[in-house]
Design a protein around this motif. Sequence first.
Motif, PDB file in Angstrom:
ATOM      1  N   ASP A 163       0.926  -1.114  -0.034  1.00 51.89           N
ATOM      2  CA  ASP A 163      -0.081   0.089   0.051  1.00 51.89           C
ATOM      3  C   ASP A 163       1.091   1.189   0.068  1.00 51.89           C
ATOM      4  O   ASP A 163       0.583   2.187  -0.602  1.00 51.89           O
ATOM      5  N   LYS A 173       2.522   1.750  -3.485  1.00 51.46           N
ATOM      6  CA  LYS A 173       1.222   2.192  -4.215  1.00 51.46           C
ATOM      7  C   LYS A 173       1.111   3.766  -4.117  1.00 51.46           C
ATOM      8  O   LYS A 173       0.939   4.452  -5.149  1.00 51.46           O
ATOM      9  N   HIS A 191       7.414   1.854  -8.534  1.00 48.28           N
ATOM     10  CA  HIS A 191       6.741   0.864  -9.350  1.00 48.28           C
ATOM     11  C   HIS A 191       7.466  -0.592  -8.752  1.00 48.28           C
ATOM     12  O   HIS A 191       8.773  -0.473  -8.251  1.00 48.28           O
ATOM     13  N   HIS A 240      -5.606  -2.287  -6.060  1.00 50.43           N
ATOM     14  CA  HIS A 240      -4.833  -1.450  -5.790  1.00 50.43           C
ATOM     15  C   HIS A 240      -3.835  -1.092  -6.863  1.00 50.43           C
ATOM     16  O   HIS A 240      -2.766  -0.477  -6.800  1.00 50.43           O
ATOM     17  N   ASP A 241      -4.208  -1.407  -8.272  1.00 55.95           N
ATOM     18  CA  ASP A 241      -3.733  -1.062  -9.363  1.00 55.95           C
ATOM     19  C   ASP A 241      -2.172  -1.824  -9.322  1.00 55.95           C
ATOM     20  O   ASP A 241      -1.120  -1.062  -9.831  1.00 55.95           O
ATOM     21  N   ILE A 242      -1.952  -2.728  -8.845  1.00 59.27           N
ATOM     22  CA  ILE A 242      -0.578  -3.324  -8.671  1.00 59.27           C
ATOM     23  C   ILE A 242      -0.627  -4.614  -9.381  1.00 59.27           C
ATOM     24  O   ILE A 242      -1.431  -5.537  -9.124  1.00 59.27           O
ATOM     25  N   GLN A 295      -2.931   6.443 -13.081  1.00 59.75           N
ATOM     26  CA  GLN A 295      -1.388   6.053 -12.746  1.00 59.75           C
ATOM     27  C   GLN A 295      -0.632   7.181 -12.229  1.00 59.75           C
ATOM     28  O   GLN A 295       0.379   6.816 -11.248  1.00 59.75           O
TER      29      GLN A 295
END
Length: 633
Positions: free
Chosen positions: A298, A301, A306, A344-346, A629
């Motif tokens: 977390d 992010k 990255h 979580h866009d990971i 992003q």
Amino acid sequence: MKTRVLLVQQGVWGNSASSMPLAVGYLKSYAEADARVRRSMDITIRNYPGDAGVNAMARDLLRDGSPDVLCFSVLGWNYRPFGAIAETFKQINPRGWVIFGGNHVAHQGERVFREFPQVDVVVNGEGELVFRELMTGYLDGAHPRELHGVSGISFLEEDGKQITTPERERIDDLEILPSPILTGAVPLLDANGRFAYDYALMETNRGCPYKCSFCYWGGATGQKMRAFSRERLREELECLGRAGAEVVMLADSNFGLMRQDEEFVDDLLRVRSRYGYPKRIETSWAKNKSAGFYRIMDKMKQSGMHSAFILALQTMDENVLDLMQRRNMKLNEWENLVSWLIEHDINPYLELIWGAPGETIDSFLRGYDRAAKHTPFIAVHPLMLLPNTEYHNKREEYGLVTVRGERDDFEYVLSHDTMTLQENERMLRFICWNRVLARSLWLHNVWIALRELAGVSQSSVILAFSDWMETTEDPDARQMHALARPTNSASEMTDARVWQLLTTRLLHRWWAEAMRPRVPEALRPLLDEVFRYDLMCHPVRPEETGSDAGDRLPVVERGGEQWYLRSDVTFAYPVPELVAALRRGEEVSTEPALHTTTFYYRTGFGGDLQHYFRMDRFRGLTEQQLADQSTPV
């Protein structure tokens, strides 16, 4: 004159990227902490990329005259080249010492001395203490056939008898090892003042608590994990941040398992906020996830750091896991983890091993497709036998038939009690095209649409591509088929010519001939557009700075970065939103609705199509995806 010592390290296989020589850096920094060694020896590191040839390395090592000691960090991909260089070195300096250390040769003295009698010493385990003791012995006039007093090595006596000295205890207090980064043992900047490597390597700890049958983690499997101090690691991060290291790769077995790993990430993010570097972290994440792991992810992010999250499942079959002496997280646990990462866009990436004892094609593909429901990126590695592992030691029990690699020294499994040679051949084709289409993220979106809307699994798509490649008369496909022949090669590198031949034209032809007939006719127009969207997301290569019409793509600046811009691309369906909704598990409409979007592509891709994290970073983004992003550093 000082005694000349060369420490030799080489990056992985055919990779041209430059990686920090951390392993030999530790040897140099610890040896030079001894005043006598520092005063009497000139210890120099020679670091080569994976695509450096043996001829070029030999000439470079001997160009300035013969050194007195050649010490090699040996792994399966450089075992033979380093053995050949040792033979050349002894022609020039028969009295010089050759030392082999590293995972591939530890406890393998009998084979090493038989194949390369020019090698004087094999190091069995951690090398820092052994290396300094060998160097002080050299200064004292020791003979390489009389090293009985040095623990943790193998050597040959004058009569050819092999001697293996008592095993040396592992280093418990890692702080006795000076940092190669802080001492300057590994230079950080090149002649132009830029960071000298594509990847900066760090260790935060050593050891691995697990005892998987296929793994030999530096001899530390089933061992207590020992950590470096937070203060030391913070100072190393400061050095790397100031030097402009873009990618930090951690040589840890289970990052995220220890409490101090969260502290490390806190310090990493503070350094990044100060210098703008590092921009990315890569590591082997722990397979069992604590609350601290979720906090780490977390924080990364939220900061815009990255990272590729790789979950090493290896197999989904319980019987095979038992034979591996391995326990994955329970199915619902890793599925929940992957869902959390996606929310979580990971981007999560999964690893599987094909060819383990007990595995069949059916059991493997069932597991592959179960994993593919959560991410299209699944790295599949053919099983290879590593020295000192349980698989290596129990080959007869499992009926393992193996062959040595063509360009490396690993043993690859051809067949065993539950896998025939013919079955392995088919799956090696599958691995090849999975690497090209899915692992490299060459296709990223069409998998979920095919699965959720048409009931076509990811494995069946890849097998369909493999079968089409074997039967089509398309000249480019025939050439690709020849180049991408089945191989167990651990190098994981696809012949670069494959990417030149895998054109949009060829992909469209495969889609029309092999995939379109497999889906319901009513869904074909929609799936055509999803497929076109996938192709539109390909990174822009240097030679392809134009649109399909040949117009040059303009470059714009967004968030302090340069991007190629492709404006006003129209689809017959709202494809980006549709794919995103499918990933969230939502119902979607399959009715046409014109949708126009703009694509952004990071510049500087460099045409490197082999590595997923570069494909992921340089893949085309829509305006909305780029906005989502963008997070302040």
